[in-house]
Design an enzyme around this catalytic site. Sequence first.
Site, short mmCIF file in Angstrom:
data_model
loop_
_atom_site.label_atom_id
_atom_site.label_comp_id
_atom_site.label_asym_id
_atom_site.label_seq_id
_atom_site.Cartn_x
_atom_site.Cartn_y
_atom_site.Cartn_z
CD GLU A 4 2.67 -3.41 -16.50
OE1 GLU A 4 2.42 -2.95 -15.37
OE2 GLU A 4 3.50 -2.90 -17.26
CB CYS B 287 -3.57 -2.86 -11.05
SG CYS B 287 -3.32 -1.83 -12.48
P1 NAP Z 1 -6.03 -13.23 -12.95
O1 NAP Z 1 -6.91 -14.17 -12.24
O2 NAP Z 1 -4.58 -13.34 -12.76
O3 NAP Z 1 -6.43 -13.36 -14.50
C1 NAP Z 1 -5.79 -12.60 -15.48
C2 NAP Z 1 -5.73 -13.38 -16.77
O4 NAP Z 1 -4.98 -14.56 -16.55
C3 NAP Z 1 -7.08 -13.82 -17.31
O5 NAP Z 1 -7.06 -13.76 -18.71
C4 NAP Z 1 -7.16 -15.26 -16.86
O6 NAP Z 1 -7.96 -16.07 -17.69
C5 NAP Z 1 -5.72 -15.69 -17.00
N1 NAP Z 1 -5.35 -16.86 -16.22
C6 NAP Z 1 -5.86 -17.27 -15.03
N2 NAP Z 1 -5.24 -18.41 -14.65
C7 NAP Z 1 -4.33 -18.70 -15.60
C8 NAP Z 1 -3.38 -19.75 -15.77
N3 NAP Z 1 -3.23 -20.72 -14.87
N4 NAP Z 1 -2.62 -19.74 -16.88
C9 NAP Z 1 -2.75 -18.77 -17.81
N5 NAP Z 1 -3.63 -17.76 -17.70
C10 NAP Z 1 -4.40 -17.72 -16.60
O7 NAP Z 1 -6.35 -11.73 -12.57
P2 NAP Z 1 -7.75 -10.99 -12.57
O8 NAP Z 1 -8.48 -11.33 -11.35
O9 NAP Z 1 -8.45 -11.19 -13.87
O10 NAP Z 1 -7.27 -9.47 -12.58
C11 NAP Z 1 -7.07 -8.76 -11.43
C12 NAP Z 1 -5.60 -8.63 -11.11
O11 NAP Z 1 -4.92 -8.01 -12.20
C13 NAP Z 1 -5.36 -7.74 -9.92
O12 NAP Z 1 -4.37 -8.27 -9.08
C14 NAP Z 1 -4.86 -6.44 -10.55
O13 NAP Z 1 -4.08 -5.66 -9.69
C15 NAP Z 1 -4.09 -6.96 -11.71
N6 NAP Z 1 -3.94 -5.92 -12.72
C16 NAP Z 1 -2.69 -5.37 -12.88
C17 NAP Z 1 -2.49 -4.35 -13.79
C18 NAP Z 1 -1.13 -3.75 -13.97
O14 NAP Z 1 -0.92 -3.06 -14.97
N7 NAP Z 1 -0.18 -3.98 -13.09
C19 NAP Z 1 -3.55 -3.89 -14.58
C20 NAP Z 1 -4.81 -4.46 -14.39
C21 NAP Z 1 -4.98 -5.48 -13.46
P3 NAP Z 1 -9.46 -16.49 -17.30
O15 NAP Z 1 -10.20 -15.21 -17.17
O16 NAP Z 1 -9.88 -17.29 -18.45
O17 NAP Z 1 -9.37 -17.24 -16.02
#
Ligand code: NAP
Length: 480
Positions: free
Chosen positions: A252, A286
């Site tokens: 997602e 999102c």
């Molecule tokens: P993110 O940076 O991708 O982080 C999401 C998760 O991934 C966090 O738990 C983060 O951990 C982890 N993560 C980061 N780098 C990683 C790696 N190299 N390997 C494994 N895990 C890793 O996203 P965000 O900034 O938190 O969230 C915002 C994004 O999520 C936006 O683009 C939004 O659109 C999207 N989103 C999508 C939906 C949907 O249903 N489509 C719903 C909600 C949000 P850490 O926090 O420990 O770094």
Amino acid sequence: MDITVLSVFENRCLVNGTWLSTSQSLEVKNPLDNSVITEVPVLSEDVIHQVIIDAQIAQKKWKDVAPNDRSRILRQWFDLVMQKQDELATIMTVEQGKPLKEAKGEIAYAASYIEWFSEEAKRGYGDIIPAQANSEILVFKEAIGVCAAITPWNFPAAMITRKVAPALAAGCSIIVKPASETPLTALAIAKLAEQAGIPAGVFNVVTGSSTAIGRIFTESPIIKKLSFTGSTEIGAKLMAQSASTVKKLSLELGGNAPVIVFNSANLDLAVQGVMDTKFRNAGQTCVCANRIYVQSGIYDTFVEKLKTKVEELKVGNGLNENTDIGPLINRKAILKVEEHIADALSKGAVLVTGKPQNLDGNWCTPTLVKDVTQNMLCAKEETFGPFAPIFKFENEQDAIAMSNDTEFGLASYVFTQEINQFIRVSRALEYGMVGVNTGLISNAAAPFGGVKSSGIGREGSKYGMDEYLEIKYVCLGNIN
Ligand code: NAP
């Protein structure tokens, strides 16, 4: 507000039924003032490997628990989450920033997935397919096994329950790594899951280095399924890392939602719809409106009406009852919003209301800009903040073409009172979800998910269970 005194507060990880702390830890901060709330463990790689092994042992027993009993335990978890709604919401507001009224709404929404899948637990129906006279084709649906989930900070409760509840309903075990900004909501929810009777090892929550945990999850041959919600960049990385173990994936990812407001729209409904989808969670969702396309016949009136509503929004501490917009999650988020506003204004967009200049801390004034065009940054990238850019369009074809002109395909919205137009446009939009005459589309009964770079798979609804089930075909031959 000292959340550490709340009965559901927890800052240790739940691994195989044990609450674990470590000497090395991660600070959890309040985005309101960046003060440190508490610390959570940085689990070692050895511990993560052991959690996976324990989750495999636990899953073998859990899959054999009768669906009715799995259902009852999930229902008990739902009841406990709703009983502790206020405490959970307070923890969420303090670690994430969203207004308390929204946090309470998210807890109810998160709980609704547990309730929904407690019911679906009983409905893992297979099939009998008629094929030949002398044989019978049987289809069994079986739990996929040990699952892992990685979740974001913007919905610290719901993004977890909509993965964990279907996994548990299907007979899987699951290990969740919540976002480092918001682990406390996840741990509190896990505490209630334990109280509800979910057995040791079936639901685990781990914190620590996301890179290390992500690598172990993706490379583990024991983990059969990874469900990720977060950015497209990290989702693609995890997909590549999962290739060697040919893992089933749900992704997602990011969005860039268009809202199309046609001349025929009920304007008050459209303005309210835009407020709902744009400013919920300070624009950090999102599915939030990223581009607002308004037809020329109603353009000026719409902008004026929206301006009035935007100026009514109250920015402040989420714990205050009248707050509409809390702090954004961190300084990086603020800088992105400011970059998008500055870029739009430098390329000819016109400021309608809001403050484009720098504010201290994680605060951002809701900002409305008109006469935005497709060459501006906010047309291409997710802003993830309280900035509403308005674009003018002349005809339906142009609105559809501009809406689809993006790599993303999560949510989209249409406001029209013409029935044929709503059908035509809903069909033409290249998105996983279309809201018609509403800005609020999320519901546990509905299949949530995107197309294109917005992801793979669906969460919620009857389709959400399939993500955690494997199909087994059994051929019964020579029966005559
Ligand atoms: P993110 O940076 O991708 O982080 C999401 C998760 O991934 C966090 O738990 C983060 O951990 C982890 N993560 C980061 N780098 C990683 C790696 N190299 N390997 C494994 N895990 C890793 O996203 P965000 O900034 O938190 O969230 C915002 C994004 O999520 C936006 O683009 C939004 O659109 C999207 N989103 C999508 C939906 C949907 O249903 N489509 C719903 C909600 C949000 P850490 O926090 O420990 O770094």
